[in-house]
Scaffold this motif. Structure first.
Motif, PDB file in Angstrom:
ATOM      1  N   ALA A 149     -20.862  34.726 -14.929  1.00 42.80           N
ATOM      2  CA  ALA A 149     -20.838  36.001 -15.671  1.00 42.80           C
ATOM      3  C   ALA A 149     -21.338  37.096 -14.736  1.00 42.80           C
ATOM      4  O   ALA A 149     -22.145  36.832 -13.838  1.00 42.80           O
ATOM      5  CB  ALA A 149     -21.718  35.920 -16.911  1.00 42.80           C
ATOM      6  N   PRO A 150     -20.842  38.318 -14.916  1.00 43.61           N
ATOM      7  CA  PRO A 150     -21.300  39.426 -14.068  1.00 43.61           C
ATOM      8  C   PRO A 150     -22.742  39.801 -14.409  1.00 43.61           C
ATOM      9  O   PRO A 150     -23.255  39.406 -15.458  1.00 43.61           O
ATOM     10  CB  PRO A 150     -20.332  40.559 -14.416  1.00 43.61           C
ATOM     11  N   PRO A 151     -23.409  40.570 -13.538  1.00 43.69           N
ATOM     12  CA  PRO A 151     -24.789  40.973 -13.806  1.00 43.69           C
ATOM     13  C   PRO A 151     -24.847  41.902 -15.014  1.00 43.69           C
ATOM     14  O   PRO A 151     -24.010  42.805 -15.137  1.00 43.69           O
ATOM     15  CB  PRO A 151     -25.202  41.706 -12.516  1.00 43.69           C
ATOM     16  N   ASP A 152     -25.833  41.694 -15.895  1.00 40.62           N
ATOM     17  CA  ASP A 152     -25.855  42.517 -17.118  1.00 40.62           C
ATOM     18  C   ASP A 152     -26.384  43.919 -16.868  1.00 40.62           C
ATOM     19  O   ASP A 152     -26.469  44.725 -17.781  1.00 40.62           O
ATOM     20  CB  ASP A 152     -26.627  41.799 -18.248  1.00 40.62           C
ATOM     21  N   SER A 153     -26.702  44.214 -15.588  1.00 42.72           N
ATOM     22  CA  SER A 153     -27.111  45.581 -15.259  1.00 42.72           C
ATOM     23  C   SER A 153     -25.908  46.532 -15.197  1.00 42.72           C
ATOM     24  O   SER A 153     -26.063  47.744 -15.194  1.00 42.72           O
ATOM     25  CB  SER A 153     -27.834  45.584 -13.913  1.00 42.72           C
ATOM     26  N   MET A 154     -24.703  45.975 -15.150  1.00 36.84           N
ATOM     27  CA  MET A 154     -23.518  46.834 -15.040  1.00 36.84           C
ATOM     28  C   MET A 154     -23.015  47.242 -16.428  1.00 36.84           C
ATOM     29  O   MET A 154     -23.222  46.527 -17.405  1.00 36.84           O
ATOM     30  CB  MET A 154     -22.395  46.102 -14.297  1.00 36.84           C
ATOM     31  N   ASP A 155     -22.342  48.410 -16.489  1.00 38.98           N
ATOM     32  CA  ASP A 155     -21.685  48.754 -17.750  1.00 38.98           C
ATOM     33  C   ASP A 155     -20.175  48.907 -17.531  1.00 38.98           C
ATOM     34  O   ASP A 155     -19.692  48.910 -16.395  1.00 38.98           O
ATOM     35  CB  ASP A 155     -22.314  49.997 -18.397  1.00 38.98           C
ATOM     36  N   VAL A 156     -19.463  49.008 -18.645  1.00 37.04           N
ATOM     37  CA  VAL A 156     -17.999  48.972 -18.601  1.00 37.04           C
ATOM     38  C   VAL A 156     -17.423  50.095 -17.727  1.00 37.04           C
ATOM     39  O   VAL A 156     -16.541  49.864 -16.894  1.00 37.04           O
ATOM     40  CB  VAL A 156     -17.420  49.040 -20.035  1.00 37.04           C
ATOM     41  N   ASP A 157     -17.937  51.316 -17.901  1.00 36.94           N
ATOM     42  CA  ASP A 157     -17.387  52.444 -17.149  1.00 36.94           C
ATOM     43  C   ASP A 157     -17.560  52.251 -15.642  1.00 36.94           C
ATOM     44  O   ASP A 157     -16.658  52.537 -14.852  1.00 36.94           O
ATOM     45  CB  ASP A 157     -18.067  53.752 -17.570  1.00 36.94           C
ATOM     46  N   GLN A 158     -18.739  51.775 -15.252  1.00 36.44           N
ATOM     47  CA  GLN A 158     -19.005  51.529 -13.834  1.00 36.44           C
ATOM     48  C   GLN A 158     -18.034  50.478 -13.293  1.00 36.44           C
ATOM     49  O   GLN A 158     -17.460  50.634 -12.209  1.00 36.44           O
ATOM     50  CB  GLN A 158     -20.452  51.049 -13.690  1.00 36.44           C
ATOM     51  N   PHE A 159     -17.845  49.426 -14.065  1.00 38.18           N
ATOM     52  CA  PHE A 159     -16.920  48.367 -13.679  1.00 38.18           C
ATOM     53  C   PHE A 159     -15.517  48.932 -13.435  1.00 38.18           C
ATOM     54  O   PHE A 159     -14.885  48.696 -12.405  1.00 38.18           O
ATOM     55  CB  PHE A 159     -16.846  47.303 -14.780  1.00 38.18           C
ATOM     56  N   LEU A 160     -15.029  49.694 -14.404  1.00 32.90           N
ATOM     57  CA  LEU A 160     -13.662  50.221 -14.293  1.00 32.90           C
ATOM     58  C   LEU A 160     -13.534  51.167 -13.113  1.00 32.90           C
ATOM     59  O   LEU A 160     -12.549  51.127 -12.367  1.00 32.90           O
ATOM     60  CB  LEU A 160     -13.267  50.932 -15.593  1.00 32.90           C
ATOM     61  N   LEU A 161     -14.547  51.996 -12.912  1.00 32.87           N
ATOM     62  CA  LEU A 161     -14.511  52.944 -11.799  1.00 32.87           C
ATOM     63  C   LEU A 161     -14.452  52.197 -10.474  1.00 32.87           C
ATOM     64  O   LEU A 161     -13.630  52.509  -9.604  1.00 32.87           O
ATOM     65  CB  LEU A 161     -15.763  53.835 -11.841  1.00 32.87           C
ATOM     66  N   LEU A 162     -15.301  51.188 -10.322  1.00 32.00           N
ATOM     67  CA  LEU A 162     -15.352  50.459  -9.055  1.00 32.00           C
ATOM     68  C   LEU A 162     -14.092  49.624  -8.850  1.00 32.00           C
ATOM     69  O   LEU A 162     -13.629  49.442  -7.734  1.00 32.00           O
ATOM     70  CB  LEU A 162     -16.605  49.586  -8.994  1.00 32.00           C
ATOM     71  N   MET A 163     -13.517  49.109  -9.938  1.00 29.97           N
ATOM     72  CA  MET A 163     -12.268  48.367  -9.812  1.00 29.97           C
ATOM     73  C   MET A 163     -11.132  49.285  -9.367  1.00 29.97           C
ATOM     74  O   MET A 163     -10.236  48.888  -8.623  1.00 29.97           O
ATOM     75  CB  MET A 163     -11.897  47.701 -11.136  1.00 29.97           C
TER      76      MET A 163
END
Lengths: 361, 361
Positions: free
Chosen positions: B303-317
């Motif tokens: 599982a990914p680190p729970d420190s990340m949020d959805v928006d950050q994930f999408l931006l970095l992807m």
């Protein structure tokens, strides 16, 4: 407008030569497959021509990287600024880089294109005579290292080259002359009739007359393209394009990049190579004198700086890429238009040539 | 010793797999054509294995570049140190670089080889399981940029790869597990029988038993080499090798390079890709569960680190190289051993997958 096709299989590309071409995007915008373009230029050229280029890209998503002007900025640090611009603008692997500038901009933009996301497309829009006839043709890209010129780079071919002769209207006389050094080089290494044409037409060229200029750029590119097509990655014959360059690089390194223009150093280097060729008995003194005279008429230096000494020269020449496992290979002439790559010149002959040119030691 | 040939026309090369190979220069020194060699390693690996490699190079002129250890040093600045070593030692275009280290050393040494004097030869001697099965095969080289991983680089194939399994004896368990993530990947994307073999042999692999390890490295390289041979420059199918990598790169970037190991981020990313594939109805929940279970058994994060949020994930992807002109392309499964590259996953499905994995927002 003249068009020349550089024949490199699936990496072939056209060179367009004529006046006003940057204002004719129908000519070159078709070489941009995607929606993203990054224009790379410098602080001298951008104020003059950037707007004209951008006008042809109005339907694209454009970012720009405007670099400081000069060979001393042809470094990894400056290159890094191109990557920054691309990444900050979110450019992907479908982007096209567009080099608007002289050889420094073209070499750096080309290497950025070779290495950004492991390789993207790029277009060359050379703004100097030197880059029109030399660096924008052939796919050599790269940056300098404090210990040597063009030590870091890649072979990466552009999608097209747009040589707009109108851009030369603003080129300072000294830089124009530096470009003529490479033009003369093509006559010396591979095209005796072109050398004779230059002897007849140099005054028109110095006056930047359009017909003479078109012919000089076209025939220079024909000669370069032919050599490059035979040997894209410089395994052998391509090295003849470096006539005068091993001597010239030593001068540039000794004086500090940018003090002597590249073409000026090459001019002085070619005179040394002519002298060495004559010393080896490969050409007669008439050819040596004609080469020297033509470069003098083009307002180019025909001797190295007298601040250098023999040992420094030899040391700096030894660092040149043309050294294969310790053996110094030089481009020399065996006749007008007949260059060869040779390691036959004994060091004593090289030293004698340097001394005759006024170098101490 | 097993040998595998990567078929890339005139860029073909062998991979040697077995114990004790770095002490058998008769195997690999023949791939060094010239007299000059530059060994590139890092401060962790050099004290362990550099002397053994140098013993096989006693008839060569050798320089070395020992880099600091870690993904955070995979930068243009560190790369510059390799050029410095080469130029200070006067290495010419006939030099061969030798990468002795993991993926970071291999990627940087490979890019240095791709760009030093516009390209010289290099040899890979991977010292981690990850680099044996992944980064040392296929010719991807490069460095990171603060705004993205592997954003600067080149395709440059080695002359040979020497995978000495004895070097894994000193590999920490966490790094060994990270390598297993890529091994499992090959089963998932293109080799269902290998996936089943891994389910049966994971305990032997975790115990680093030689027979199991040889088979796992060999079959991983076979799978990778096959995909690379079909698509050397990642125009299409090669992208399936990136299963879990777009998610994984986002994790690595968010946490800072080196906080999560690459293989750990890929493991968590593959679990996300499995979930998304199941959500699209392309695989059933049994395959999703088997993939997740195998990674868990390999002691990898799922599982990914729970420190990340959805928006950050999408931006970095969105910054990932797999973005083609704004369209997010992901590697997904349509069955066990059947990966595809697709832009069909709606953003809502990606968000649902992230939320199910515990990501907030």
């Amino acid at each position: 407008m003249k068009r020349l096709d550089v024949d490199l299989g699936d990496r072939s590309y056209p060179i367009y030569i004529g006046r006003g071409l940057i204002r004719q995007p129908e000519l070159w915008a078709g070489h941009i497959p995607g929606q993203q373009v990054c224009v790379v230029s410098n602080e001298t050229i951008a104020p003059l021509y950037l707007e004209s280029v951008l006008a042809g890209l109005s339907d694209k998503s454009v970012c720009r990287a405007i670099l400081p002007d000069g060979e001393s900025y042809k470094t990894l640090a400056t290159l890094s600024g191109i990557y920054d611009a691309l990444l900050e603008a979110g450019h992907g692997r479908g982007t096209t880089l567009l080099a608007l500038g002289g050889g420094v901009v073209g070499d750096m933009c080309g290497f950025a294109a070779a290495s950004y996301q492991r390789g993207v497309d790029f277009i060359q829009m050379p703004t100097t005579l030197l880059s029109m006839v030399d660096s924008s043709v052939g796919g050599k890209t790269g940056v300098n290292h404090p210990l040597g010129k063009n030590m870091i780079g890649a072979f990466h071919q552009p999608k097209c080259v747009v040589a707009d002769l109108a851009l030369l209207d603003t080129l300072p006389a000294r830089e124009y002359a530096a470009g003529l050094a490479e033009v003369v080089k093509y006559g010396l290494i591979s095209d005796a009739p072109f050398f004779e044409w230059l002897e007849d037409n140099l005054d028109a060229l110095l006056a930047r007359e359009e017909a003479a200029l078109t012919e000089a750029v076209y025939r220079s590119c024909v000669n370069k393209a032919q050599v490059v097509a035979e040997d894209e990655r410089e395994g052998g014959r391509r090295a003849i394009l470096n006539l005068g360059h091993t001597f010239g690089h030593a001068i540039e390194t000794a004086e500090g990049y940018g003090t002597w223009l590249h073409g000026e150093a090459v001019a002085a280097g070619m005179v040394l190579a002519l002298n060495l060729s004559r010393r080896l008995g490969w050409i007669d003194s008439d050819i040596e004198a004609r080469g020297r005279r033509l470069l003098e008429r083009a307002e180019l230096p025909v001797a190295p700086p007298d601040s250098m000494d023999v040992d420094q020269f030899l040391l700096l020449m030894g660092r040149d890429k043309k050294v294969v496992e310790g053996q110094l290979r030089l481009v020399l002439l065996q006749g007008l238009g007949e260059a060869v790559v040779s390691s036959e010149a004994p060091v004593e002959a090289i030293v004698a040539t340097l001394r005759e040119a006024g170098i101490k030691g």
